[in-house]
Design a protein around this motif. Sequence first.
Motif, short mmCIF file in Angstrom:
data_model
loop_
_atom_site.label_atom_id
_atom_site.label_comp_id
_atom_site.label_asym_id
_atom_site.label_seq_id
_atom_site.Cartn_x
_atom_site.Cartn_y
_atom_site.Cartn_z
N PHE A 1 46.18 -40.68 -82.34
CA PHE A 1 45.26 -41.73 -82.11
C PHE A 1 45.66 -42.42 -80.84
CE2 PHE A 1 44.61 -40.62 -86.68
CZ PHE A 1 43.03 -40.58 -86.63
N ARG A 2 45.00 -42.38 -79.69
CA ARG A 2 45.53 -43.26 -78.53
C ARG A 2 44.45 -44.34 -77.93
NH1 ARG A 2 47.46 -38.20 -74.69
NH2 ARG A 2 45.59 -37.44 -75.36
N THR A 3 42.98 -44.20 -78.27
CA THR A 3 42.01 -45.03 -77.74
C THR A 3 41.87 -46.18 -78.56
OG1 THR A 3 40.17 -43.76 -78.98
CG2 THR A 3 40.88 -42.91 -76.70
N GLN A 4 42.24 -46.10 -79.42
CA GLN A 4 42.40 -47.29 -80.61
C GLN A 4 43.12 -48.71 -80.02
OE1 GLN A 4 42.36 -44.32 -81.86
NE2 GLN A 4 40.26 -44.38 -82.78
N ALA A 5 42.45 -49.84 -80.64
CA ALA A 5 43.10 -51.01 -80.19
C ALA A 5 44.72 -50.97 -80.56
CB ALA A 5 42.39 -52.17 -80.56
N ASP A 6 44.99 -50.56 -81.70
CA ASP A 6 46.12 -50.27 -82.29
C ASP A 6 46.73 -48.78 -82.32
OD1 ASP A 6 48.60 -50.95 -83.61
OD2 ASP A 6 47.49 -51.24 -85.53
N PRO A 7 46.97 -48.11 -81.28
CA PRO A 7 47.07 -46.65 -81.36
C PRO A 7 48.52 -46.28 -82.13
CG PRO A 7 48.14 -47.71 -79.31
CD PRO A 7 47.38 -48.91 -79.99
N ALA A 8 48.45 -45.18 -82.65
CA ALA A 8 49.36 -44.53 -83.52
C ALA A 8 49.34 -43.11 -83.55
CB ALA A 8 49.38 -45.06 -84.94
N LEU A 9 50.41 -42.64 -83.94
CA LEU A 9 50.74 -41.27 -84.14
C LEU A 9 51.00 -41.07 -85.55
CD1 LEU A 9 52.16 -38.38 -82.38
CD2 LEU A 9 53.20 -38.81 -84.64
N ILE A 10 50.45 -40.45 -86.57
CA ILE A 10 50.41 -40.07 -87.87
C ILE A 10 51.18 -38.53 -88.14
CG2 ILE A 10 49.86 -40.05 -90.17
CD1 ILE A 10 47.61 -42.06 -89.24
N ARG A 11 52.47 -38.64 -88.67
CA ARG A 11 53.10 -37.40 -88.83
C ARG A 11 53.05 -37.04 -89.93
NH1 ARG A 11 59.65 -37.99 -88.31
NH2 ARG A 11 59.91 -39.52 -90.19
N THR A 12 52.89 -35.58 -90.53
CA THR A 12 52.86 -35.19 -91.87
C THR A 12 53.95 -34.34 -92.25
OG1 THR A 12 51.62 -33.25 -91.26
CG2 THR A 12 50.35 -34.91 -91.87
N GLY A 13 55.04 -34.03 -90.95
CA GLY A 13 56.44 -33.37 -91.31
C GLY A 13 57.43 -34.39 -90.71
N ASP A 14 58.45 -33.84 -90.56
CA ASP A 14 59.76 -34.60 -90.34
C ASP A 14 59.70 -34.78 -88.85
OD1 ASP A 14 60.70 -34.64 -92.74
OD2 ASP A 14 61.49 -32.91 -92.66
N ASP A 15 58.89 -34.23 -87.93
CA ASP A 15 58.96 -34.34 -86.40
C ASP A 15 57.73 -35.10 -86.02
OD1 ASP A 15 61.54 -33.02 -86.28
OD2 ASP A 15 60.44 -31.09 -86.32
N PRO A 16 57.74 -35.60 -84.78
CA PRO A 16 59.10 -35.99 -84.00
C PRO A 16 59.73 -37.39 -84.45
CG PRO A 16 57.12 -36.77 -83.19
CD PRO A 16 56.68 -35.97 -84.12
N GLU A 17 61.00 -37.51 -84.22
CA GLU A 17 61.76 -38.53 -84.79
C GLU A 17 61.01 -40.04 -84.33
OE1 GLU A 17 64.35 -38.95 -86.84
OE2 GLU A 17 64.29 -36.79 -87.16
N PRO A 18 60.87 -40.97 -85.24
CA PRO A 18 60.33 -42.24 -84.87
C PRO A 18 61.13 -42.77 -83.75
CG PRO A 18 60.58 -42.19 -87.05
CD PRO A 18 61.39 -40.80 -86.74
N GLY A 19 60.59 -43.40 -82.78
CA GLY A 19 61.17 -44.13 -81.61
C GLY A 19 61.43 -43.39 -80.33
N THR A 20 61.02 -41.91 -80.47
CA THR A 20 60.88 -40.98 -79.30
C THR A 20 59.75 -40.98 -78.71
OG1 THR A 20 60.61 -39.13 -80.77
CG2 THR A 20 62.75 -39.72 -80.50
N LEU A 21 58.79 -41.62 -79.14
CA LEU A 21 57.34 -41.30 -78.53
C LEU A 21 56.93 -42.80 -78.08
CD1 LEU A 21 55.70 -39.11 -81.43
CD2 LEU A 21 56.56 -38.41 -78.97
N PRO A 22 56.02 -42.82 -76.99
CA PRO A 22 55.52 -44.02 -76.45
C PRO A 22 54.57 -44.71 -77.19
CG PRO A 22 54.18 -42.10 -75.58
CD PRO A 22 55.20 -41.49 -76.21
N ILE A 23 54.27 -44.47 -78.56
CA ILE A 23 53.56 -45.23 -79.61
C ILE A 23 54.02 -45.14 -80.79
CG2 ILE A 23 51.27 -44.96 -78.30
CD1 ILE A 23 50.23 -42.87 -80.29
N GLU A 24 53.76 -45.98 -81.72
CA GLU A 24 54.11 -46.08 -83.06
C GLU A 24 53.99 -44.70 -83.78
OE1 GLU A 24 53.75 -48.82 -87.15
OE2 GLU A 24 51.96 -48.71 -85.76
N ALA A 25 55.00 -44.24 -84.53
CA ALA A 25 55.06 -42.96 -85.30
C ALA A 25 54.91 -43.52 -86.84
CB ALA A 25 55.95 -42.33 -84.97
#
Length: 448
Positions: free
Chosen positions: A218-242
């Motif tokens: 979800f990139r277009t929200q005021a509070d963007p985030a990526l929700i992961r259902t597996g073990d990848d990617p590692e938190p902190g390796t992406l430009p938005i909150e995982a």
Amino acid sequence: MRRLIEAGLMFGNLVKVDSPALVERYNRALMHLTGRTTALTEFHIDISGYSPEVGDALDDPLYLNHNGVNRQFILLTTQQKTAPLLGAKFSTSRGILRQFIEENERELFALTARDAVAGELLNSVYDVSDPARLFDIHTVRIEADTTTGTVREADRLAQMVDRFMTEEDAWYDDVLIADMISLSKKTGDVVRNPVRLSQMEFRQENFWTAHFGGLYLFRTQADPALIRTGDDPEPGTLPIEAIDITDRNRVARFLDANGMAEPIVKARGLDAAAILRQKMDFIVVDAAQDAGLDLTGATRRDIRGLARRHGDRLPEAWHGLNRLVAWAEGTGPWPQISSDHPSYFLSLRAADTPDKDLVNMLLAELAPSDIRQLFICHKDLFYRLYRDWGETKKTYVVDFLTREYQVDKVGARRALFGHEAAMAEPEPAPAAPEDLIRRVGPWGAVRR
């Protein structure tokens, strides 16, 4: 899985390819795209032209979707627009293909009368071995033509016609006239019947992908985030909150902060109590499976009879929904259900936003006991979970979906996920004051 196939719940609505002419066209397109052909004389295809039988024969389930990124497609008929998309790697792919077919239906009908149309969903990324590459995907455009280049040649002929009509000496240009006659034998009359496909480009900002164990971006929200259902990617390796999907409080905060979900009991135009009771029945089915009970031919009356007799053994998710039903029917107080309560996500549906389908898909994964929503919104996960269910649940689920969903798919989707126009707030049942609900969230404060 045979039971699902026989009931039309898996591989349903695929297009059958069984005539020599269509098989030959398919092989021409397959050779054009992949350099391979199939010896099969009968098979079925989805909206993209992918065939599970051909994939099995080639021992390559990604023969039209190399690296799972830029999906290729083969169109033999415009009837493919109502077929499912098998093995989707991105949640947006089927919608894009359907819009392309509907926008160009007249032209595609004419083109597929004589040849197959082959093409590709193109974006700027050809490899997503690094999860950060997903953030380079913003648009998808479609390139398509027949295997003999009819669209390309029609464009050339149209340009020649323009020259012939506008250039002063074109009437005396024998080479131009000869080329026009030669091309028109391939393309037909492009003046009366233009053979042009709309150049379509689609924004792809928020989507689900099967890569890396499953990700919701979800990139277009005021509070963007990526929700992961597996073990990848590692938190902190992406430009938005995982966010890990198992972190229910953070997921709930994300949905609430962006106004992406709403409580079923407050949604307009819904029989909220009926929907919640059905979700309760699904929980009873899970409990019956654990107890080894036979539910063959079980009706709603039978399921609810089990709930009455064994209510003390049912999980807290059932009791939470039961309290919500009581409130909705005016027979109980407003229940305080926090985001870590097992019934919390069962009690929500997507709000009326452009991403409602993606949010309903996420909610289906957060509350997989609702097998109807799981089947409608996240078939990939439904099929994976189905394999591990016991015979009791498999039998009930197939019977329920055949009896309650297949007979009126459109009506069921509208009843569950449709949104009515805004209207005056209805008189509330006995409950917490509205200002309190606004302050603390739909069921209570979302844990921080």
